[in-house]
Structures are given as C-alpha cells and as structure tokens.
Design a protein around this motif. Structure first.
Motif, PDB file in Angstrom:
ATOM      1  N   GLY A  66       0.823  -1.196   0.000  1.00  0.00           N
ATOM      2  CA  GLY A  66       0.000   0.000   0.000  1.00  0.00           C
ATOM      3  C   GLY A  66       0.854   1.242   0.000  1.00  0.00           C
ATOM      4  N   THR A  67       0.205   2.366  -0.235  1.00  0.00           N
ATOM      5  CA  THR A  67       0.911   3.636  -0.234  1.00  0.00           C
ATOM      6  C   THR A  67       1.016   4.183   1.183  1.00  0.00           C
ATOM      7  OG1 THR A  67      -1.119   4.909  -0.510  1.00  0.00           O
ATOM      8  CG2 THR A  67      -0.026   4.118  -2.516  1.00  0.00           C
ATOM      9  N   ALA A  68       1.911   5.165   1.344  1.00  0.00           N
ATOM     10  CA  ALA A  68       2.048   5.805   2.653  1.00  0.00           C
ATOM     11  C   ALA A  68       0.749   6.490   3.052  1.00  0.00           C
ATOM     12  CB  ALA A  68       3.200   6.810   2.621  1.00  0.00           C
ATOM     13  N   GLU A  69       0.049   7.062   2.061  1.00  0.00           N
ATOM     14  CA  GLU A  69      -1.210   7.735   2.348  1.00  0.00           C
ATOM     15  C   GLU A  69      -2.246   6.746   2.852  1.00  0.00           C
ATOM     16  OE1 GLU A  69       0.502   8.053  -0.401  1.00  0.00           O
ATOM     17  OE2 GLU A  69       1.145  10.153  -0.412  1.00  0.00           O
ATOM     18  N   ARG A  70      -2.291   5.551   2.254  1.00  0.00           N
ATOM     19  CA  ARG A  70      -3.256   4.547   2.687  1.00  0.00           C
ATOM     20  C   ARG A  70      -2.936   4.065   4.095  1.00  0.00           C
ATOM     21  NH1 ARG A  70      -2.548   0.922  -1.188  1.00  0.00           N
ATOM     22  NH2 ARG A  70      -3.922   2.089  -2.588  1.00  0.00           N
ATOM     23  N   ASP A  71      -1.653   3.888   4.385  1.00  0.00           N
ATOM     24  CA  ASP A  71      -1.265   3.466   5.720  1.00  0.00           C
ATOM     25  C   ASP A  71      -1.615   4.532   6.761  1.00  0.00           C
ATOM     26  OD1 ASP A  71      -0.286   1.090   4.718  1.00  0.00           O
ATOM     27  OD2 ASP A  71       1.781   1.814   4.566  1.00  0.00           O
ATOM     28  N   ALA A  72      -1.382   5.797   6.407  1.00  0.00           N
ATOM     29  CA  ALA A  72      -1.710   6.877   7.340  1.00  0.00           C
ATOM     30  C   ALA A  72      -3.206   6.952   7.577  1.00  0.00           C
ATOM     31  CB  ALA A  72      -1.187   8.207   6.793  1.00  0.00           C
ATOM     32  N   ALA A  73      -3.997   6.751   6.512  1.00  0.00           N
ATOM     33  CA  ALA A  73      -5.447   6.776   6.659  1.00  0.00           C
ATOM     34  C   ALA A  73      -5.919   5.630   7.545  1.00  0.00           C
ATOM     35  CB  ALA A  73      -6.113   6.701   5.287  1.00  0.00           C
ATOM     36  N   ARG A  74      -5.301   4.464   7.392  1.00  0.00           N
ATOM     37  CA  ARG A  74      -5.671   3.310   8.213  1.00  0.00           C
ATOM     38  C   ARG A  74      -5.301   3.562   9.673  1.00  0.00           C
ATOM     39  NH1 ARG A  74      -2.704  -1.031   5.876  1.00  0.00           N
ATOM     40  NH2 ARG A  74      -4.341  -1.121   4.302  1.00  0.00           N
ATOM     41  N   ALA A  75      -4.130   4.144   9.907  1.00  0.00           N
ATOM     42  CA  ALA A  75      -3.717   4.438  11.277  1.00  0.00           C
ATOM     43  C   ALA A  75      -4.662   5.453  11.923  1.00  0.00           C
ATOM     44  CB  ALA A  75      -2.284   4.959  11.286  1.00  0.00           C
ATOM     45  N   ARG A  76      -5.053   6.473  11.159  1.00  0.00           N
ATOM     46  CA  ARG A  76      -6.000   7.479  11.660  1.00  0.00           C
ATOM     47  C   ARG A  76      -7.321   6.827  12.044  1.00  0.00           C
ATOM     48  NH1 ARG A  76      -9.828  10.255   8.320  1.00  0.00           N
ATOM     49  NH2 ARG A  76     -10.654  12.176   9.261  1.00  0.00           N
ATOM     50  N   GLU A  77      -7.826   5.970  11.169  1.00  0.00           N
ATOM     51  CA  GLU A  77      -9.088   5.288  11.440  1.00  0.00           C
ATOM     52  C   GLU A  77      -8.990   4.432  12.692  1.00  0.00           C
ATOM     53  OE1 GLU A  77     -12.037   1.991   9.310  1.00  0.00           O
ATOM     54  OE2 GLU A  77     -10.334   2.834   8.220  1.00  0.00           O
ATOM     55  N   ASP A  78      -7.890   3.704  12.840  1.00  0.00           N
ATOM     56  CA  ASP A  78      -7.711   2.837  14.006  1.00  0.00           C
ATOM     57  C   ASP A  78      -7.694   3.643  15.305  1.00  0.00           C
ATOM     58  OD1 ASP A  78      -7.659   0.521  12.491  1.00  0.00           O
ATOM     59  OD2 ASP A  78      -5.471   0.472  12.342  1.00  0.00           O
ATOM     60  N   LEU A  79      -6.984   4.764  15.297  1.00  0.00           N
ATOM     61  CA  LEU A  79      -6.911   5.581  16.508  1.00  0.00           C
ATOM     62  C   LEU A  79      -8.272   6.151  16.876  1.00  0.00           C
ATOM     63  CD1 LEU A  79      -3.532   7.488  15.981  1.00  0.00           C
ATOM     64  CD2 LEU A  79      -4.050   5.817  17.766  1.00  0.00           C
ATOM     65  N   LEU A  80      -9.027   6.621  15.887  1.00  0.00           N
ATOM     66  CA  LEU A  80     -10.336   7.202  16.174  1.00  0.00           C
ATOM     67  C   LEU A  80     -11.323   6.137  16.637  1.00  0.00           C
ATOM     68  CD1 LEU A  80     -10.484   9.744  13.235  1.00  0.00           C
ATOM     69  CD2 LEU A  80     -10.327  10.307  15.678  1.00  0.00           C
ATOM     70  N   LEU A  81     -11.292   4.969  16.022  1.00  0.00           N
ATOM     71  CA  LEU A  81     -12.180   3.896  16.453  1.00  0.00           C
ATOM     72  C   LEU A  81     -11.814   3.420  17.860  1.00  0.00           C
ATOM     73  CD1 LEU A  81     -12.518   1.844  13.144  1.00  0.00           C
ATOM     74  CD2 LEU A  81     -14.303   3.177  14.282  1.00  0.00           C
ATOM     75  N   ALA A  82     -10.532   3.407  18.185  1.00  0.00           N
ATOM     76  CA  ALA A  82     -10.125   3.035  19.546  1.00  0.00           C
ATOM     77  C   ALA A  82     -10.632   4.058  20.558  1.00  0.00           C
ATOM     78  CB  ALA A  82      -8.605   2.917  19.626  1.00  0.00           C
ATOM     79  N   ALA A  83     -10.611   5.355  20.185  1.00  0.00           N
ATOM     80  CA  ALA A  83     -11.141   6.385  21.077  1.00  0.00           C
ATOM     81  C   ALA A  83     -12.635   6.194  21.286  1.00  0.00           C
ATOM     82  CB  ALA A  83     -10.856   7.769  20.498  1.00  0.00           C
ATOM     83  N   ALA A  84     -13.362   5.898  20.212  1.00  0.00           N
ATOM     84  CA  ALA A  84     -14.799   5.660  20.344  1.00  0.00           C
ATOM     85  C   ALA A  84     -15.062   4.427  21.199  1.00  0.00           C
ATOM     86  CB  ALA A  84     -15.425   5.500  18.960  1.00  0.00           C
ATOM     87  N   GLU A  85     -14.281   3.378  20.994  1.00  0.00           N
ATOM     88  CA  GLU A  85     -14.460   2.158  21.773  1.00  0.00           C
ATOM     89  C   GLU A  85     -14.141   2.383  23.242  1.00  0.00           C
ATOM     90  OE1 GLU A  85     -12.945  -2.526  21.774  1.00  0.00           O
ATOM     91  OE2 GLU A  85     -12.329  -1.142  20.170  1.00  0.00           O
ATOM     92  N   SER A  86     -13.305   3.372  23.530  1.00  0.00           N
ATOM     93  CA  SER A  86     -12.966   3.712  24.913  1.00  0.00           C
ATOM     94  C   SER A  86     -14.033   4.574  25.569  1.00  0.00           C
ATOM     95  CB  SER A  86     -11.617   4.433  24.956  1.00  0.00           C
ATOM     96  OG  SER A  86     -10.583   3.599  24.460  1.00  0.00           O
ATOM     97  N   GLY A  87     -15.091   4.915  24.808  1.00  0.00           N
ATOM     98  CA  GLY A  87     -16.196   5.669  25.382  1.00  0.00           C
ATOM     99  C   GLY A  87     -16.146   7.155  25.156  1.00  0.00           C
ATOM    100  N   PHE A  88     -15.315   7.631  24.210  1.00  0.00           N
ATOM    101  CA  PHE A  88     -15.210   9.054  23.924  1.00  0.00           C
ATOM    102  C   PHE A  88     -16.145   9.389  22.760  1.00  0.00           C
ATOM    103  CE2 PHE A  88     -10.449   8.655  25.198  1.00  0.00           C
ATOM    104  CZ  PHE A  88     -10.827   8.404  26.513  1.00  0.00           C
ATOM    105  N   PRO A  89     -17.263  10.090  22.988  1.00  0.00           N
ATOM    106  CA  PRO A  89     -18.185  10.413  21.893  1.00  0.00           C
ATOM    107  C   PRO A  89     -17.526  11.371  20.902  1.00  0.00           C
ATOM    108  CG  PRO A  89     -19.207  10.737  24.049  1.00  0.00           C
ATOM    109  CD  PRO A  89     -17.748  10.582  24.281  1.00  0.00           C
TER     110      PRO A  89
END
Length: 246
Positions: free
Chosen positions: A22-45
């Motif tokens: 994958g491209t660096a942009e795709r990896d960065a987008a995936r990392a961003r998504e993972d961090l935000l989903l982890a925040a939501a899963e931790s209970g942060f609206p």
C-alpha cells in the motif's frame, strides 16, 4: 515518559504489514481510522471538526478565530457518538477532518499548560497514580482524560467548579481548564495550523478500550500544584526579562 501500549504496538505491526502493498497515504489513513475507532471504543463520543487549510480553517467563517479547533455542526453535542459504524462512515467520507470528543457525557478532560502537565506526570508516576489517557495538543497544552462528574437527573446534585471550561471561555482559563458538560476537546490524531510536531494533537498515553478512567479529583491536586508552580516560573521569567514580555 511517553508510553507505548499494546494498542500502539498492534497498530505499528498492522502498518508495517501493509507497507509492502500500500501507499504511505493509505497506511496513514488506516492508522488514523484505528486511533479514532479506539477512542470511540474507549467511550469518547466523537463528532467531525474543521481542519486547517494553510494557516486558515476549512469552515466558511471568514477570519475563523480557532482554525481547525471546532466542530463542524452546531449540533455537535447530540451528533457526538461512540457508534463505530457512524465513526467509520465519517472517517472514510471526510479524510481531512479533525474530530472532537464531547466531554461531560462519558468522560471529562483536565487541560493544563504543557510544562505543568509534564511536571504533574512526573509526580503522579512517582506516586504510582494511574493517569489514564493523556494527549499533547499543539505542543502547548496537555489533556488528561478522566471519568466524568456526570449529568445527574436531579440538577441539585450537580456541583459547579470555577475551573469549568466551555469553548467560549477558553481565554478565561489560561491555567487549568476542566472540560465537562457543554465542552469538547480535539481528539488525536488531529492537525492544527502550522508545521511539525507543534501542529498536531497526539497521544502520549493512548486510551485502552475497556479500561476504567481515573476519577478527576485523584489527579486534581497534582495538576493544580503543577499549574501554580508553572505560573510562578513564568512570573519569575517575566520579572527578570530585559523588556516587557507581554
């Protein structure tokens, strides 16, 4: 001082695994998504926020005073959600957006100047006090995510605090800010106007889904003491400066 938890290690493995195809942009987008989903899963609206365009803001407001720092919708409090499907839709459809987390629902945030936050972290670590998630915002503020004082059905049970901070009162709280009902903070990863590490919001200690957040009063003494010491240091530096600093 910065800790790399299990989620961070897993995230780096995932990025490395996809690096070959994958491209660096795709990896960065995936990392961003993972961090935000982890925040939501931790209970942060979460709710979508504006993002910087150059040194300006993506919003339509001319001369926006807080570029990249504010929600997109005036209905952000009701819009904010921890539902992973909705967060994923926002993340994929708005690839440049920052996100805010609404405080006072599932969590509060204690927000202090960065030097005071570093001082408090050293003290809390030495005392063996668990801090929970901690973020660095723009290189000048540190955010401590805590349990919330809540939104009691009986308003007589709500106890106000002089440290309570809302978006319109940020300038009134240069020291310790307590983000509770009606307030928000940017959640990592987020971008601010400028360049380099001073223009991002990033985790120093990442949220762990399912972990219990610390009670705010447990951290408050260390944070208030550190803010007082930071204010004294700033006053001493100003007093010895060869010309006025403000």
């Amino acid at each position: 001082m910065e800790r790399n938890g299990g989620f961070s290690q897993w995230l780096r493995r995932r990025v490395r695994a996809g690096a070959g195809g994958g491209t660096a942009e795709r990896d960065a987008a995936r990392a961003r998504e993972d961090l935000l989903l982890a925040a939501a899963e931790s209970g942060f609206p979460l709710a979508p926020a504006a993002y910087p365009e150059g040194y300006g803001c993506s919003c339509v407001r001319i001369g926006c005073p807080t570029p990249g720092h504010h929600p997109v919708s005036f209905a952000w409090q009701t819009q904010a959600t921890t539902e992973p499907e909705q967060v994923n839709r926002w993340v994929t459809s708005q690839p440049l957006a920052n996100f805010v987390t609404a405080t006072g629902q599932n969590h509060d945030v204690l927000d202090v100047p960065e030097p005071a936050g570093r001082m408090a972290l050293d003290r809390l670590d030495a005392e063996g006090v668990a801090t929970g998630p901690v973020a660095l915002s723009g290189g000048d503020r540190m955010l401590f995510f805590t349990a919330t004082r809540g939104t009691p059905e009986d308003e007589d049970e709500w106890w106000p605090c002089e440290l309570d901070c809302h978006p319109e009162t940020m300038a009134e709280h240069p020291g310790l800010r307590w983000h509770c009902r009606g307030s928000y903070v940017l959640v990592p990863p987020a971008r601010l106007p400028g360049e380099g590490r001073e223009a991002v919001v990033r985790w120093l200690r990442e949220p762990v889904p399912g972990a219990t957040l610390p009670e705010p009063l447990i951290l408050l003494e260390a944070l208030t003491d550190a803010c007082a010491a930071h204010a004294d240091d700033a006053a001493d530096q100003e007093a010895t400066a060869p010309w006025p600093t403000r």
